[in-house]
Design a protein around this motif. Structure first.
Motif, PDB file in Angstrom:
ATOM      1  N   LEU A 149       1.203  -1.445   0.000  1.00 35.96           N
ATOM      2  CA  LEU A 149      -0.277   0.181  -0.136  1.00 35.96           C
ATOM      3  C   LEU A 149       0.554   1.313  -0.264  1.00 35.96           C
ATOM      4  CD1 LEU A 149      -2.674   0.951  -0.068  1.00 35.96           C
ATOM      5  CD2 LEU A 149      -2.633   0.777   2.667  1.00 35.96           C
ATOM      6  N   LEU A 150       2.251   1.159   0.715  1.00 35.48           N
ATOM      7  CA  LEU A 150       2.852   2.978   0.716  1.00 35.48           C
ATOM      8  C   LEU A 150       3.527   2.334  -0.817  1.00 35.48           C
ATOM      9  CD1 LEU A 150       4.668   1.500   4.222  1.00 35.48           C
ATOM     10  CD2 LEU A 150       2.672   3.337   3.709  1.00 35.48           C
ATOM     11  N   LYS A 151       3.610   1.545  -0.881  1.00 36.27           N
ATOM     12  CA  LYS A 151       3.796   1.633  -2.411  1.00 36.27           C
ATOM     13  C   LYS A 151       3.211   1.941  -3.433  1.00 36.27           C
ATOM     14  CE  LYS A 151       7.354  -2.474  -2.308  1.00 36.27           C
ATOM     15  NZ  LYS A 151       9.290  -1.197  -3.589  1.00 36.27           N
ATOM     16  N   ALA A 152       2.487   1.651  -3.404  1.00 40.25           N
ATOM     17  CA  ALA A 152       1.386   2.353  -4.496  1.00 40.25           C
ATOM     18  C   ALA A 152       0.901   3.995  -3.857  1.00 40.25           C
ATOM     19  CB  ALA A 152      -0.153   2.178  -4.102  1.00 40.25           C
ATOM     20  N   GLU A 153       1.460   4.061  -2.854  1.00 41.28           N
ATOM     21  CA  GLU A 153       1.036   5.693  -2.614  1.00 41.28           C
ATOM     22  C   GLU A 153       2.175   6.729  -3.257  1.00 41.28           C
ATOM     23  OE1 GLU A 153      -0.102   6.349   1.916  1.00 41.28           O
ATOM     24  OE2 GLU A 153      -1.643   4.935   1.316  1.00 41.28           O
ATOM     25  N   TYR A 154       3.988   6.072  -2.429  1.00 39.94           N
ATOM     26  CA  TYR A 154       4.806   6.037  -3.195  1.00 39.94           C
ATOM     27  C   TYR A 154       4.591   6.758  -4.309  1.00 39.94           C
ATOM     28  CZ  TYR A 154       9.837   7.241  -4.362  1.00 39.94           C
ATOM     29  OH  TYR A 154      11.018   7.545  -3.917  1.00 39.94           O
ATOM     30  N   ALA A 155       4.652   5.781  -5.388  1.00 42.25           N
ATOM     31  CA  ALA A 155       4.146   6.151  -6.307  1.00 42.25           C
ATOM     32  C   ALA A 155       3.488   6.912  -7.401  1.00 42.25           C
ATOM     33  CB  ALA A 155       3.773   4.310  -7.691  1.00 42.25           C
TER      34      ALA A 155
END
Length: 251
Positions: free
Chosen positions: A98-104
């Motif tokens: 989930l954090l990776k999606a937000e980072y992207a």
């Protein structure tokens, strides 16, 4: 000035000015194209984040309906076509996804070429990290199948095993290392034949900015995984209850 001389002067000026005008127009067009590409990239990242959130809501909907004895409702919208449940707080890996999606969506589009760009990135990353900690920290109930005996740790008792989606269920994250208070560790140690345990507690999500880590290879062995360039994934699990899993109810 004779008309012929004036004409020569005007033609000369036109020749001198024409290339500059064309060059300016080309540069302006390239700049506009770059801005459009950046906007498209951000929109694509926003869409990916929206899909992940829809999946997470679908997972929560299925869980609540299962508890209430109702059939799970299939989600509508992007990513609804039979996709696997999305990330939530079901495991550290799901939080990282989930954090990776937000980072992207929020940090990846930011430039990092100049020193000024890097300073701005650090400010934006710090703000996002604080927001992520508030949004994704909370209560969890993890089911672990131990792959080895508990080990004494300065912070408590270290457990290593696979996280399951439910007692006796499917592995959703293998090889997880967790620390529980020693009082829980003693109970687990006294029952070596019991491999599965339910860990209730809280997880505190703590993304950490490290401008020296551009990729996973840049860290020392055992370093925290990266959410994205220059942002490490760190979390803290605090167990408040450790119990044997309840046996599955017969239909």
């Amino acid at each position: 000035m004779p008309a012929r001389s004036l004409l020569v002067v005007l033609c000369s000026l036109a020749i001198l000015l024409a290339p500059a005008t064309r060059a300016w127009g080309q540069s302006d067009l390239e700049k506009e194209n770059a801005e459009l590409k950046a906007r498209v990239t951000k929109l694509e990242a926003d869409l990916a984040l929206a899909v992940e959130r829809i999946k997470a809501l679908s997972e929560e909907n299925s869980r609540l309906r299962k508890m209430a004895g109702q059939p799970a409702k299939k989600p509508d919208g992007p990513g609804a076509g039979g996709a696997a449940p999305g990330p939530g707080r079901s495991s550290p890996a799901s939080i990282l996804a989930l954090l990776k999606a937000e980072y992207a969506a929020k940090l990846a589009p930011l430039p990092r070429d100049s020193k000024a760009d890097q300073l701005k990135f650090q400010r934006e990353a710090a703000q996002w990290a604080a927001e992520a900690e508030k949004a994704h920290s909370g209560d969890v109930r993890w089911h672990i199948r131990l792959s080895g005996p508990p080990q004494t740790s300065p912070r408590g008792t270290a457990l290593t095993g696979d996280l399951l989606d439910a007692p006796g269920g499917t592995v959703i994250e293998p090889g997880v290392d967790l620390i529980v208070p020693s009082r829980f560790g003693r109970s687990i140690t006294l029952e070596p034949a019991q491999k599965e345990w339910t860990l209730a507690g809280t997880v505190r999500v703590q993304p950490r900015i490290d401008m020296k880590r551009a990729d996973d290879a840049s860290g020392a062995p055992g370093s925290a995984p990266l959410v994205g360039p220059f942002v490490e994934f760190r979390y803290e699990f605090n167990a408040t209850e450790v119990t044997k899993p309840e046996p599955a109810k017969k239909p």
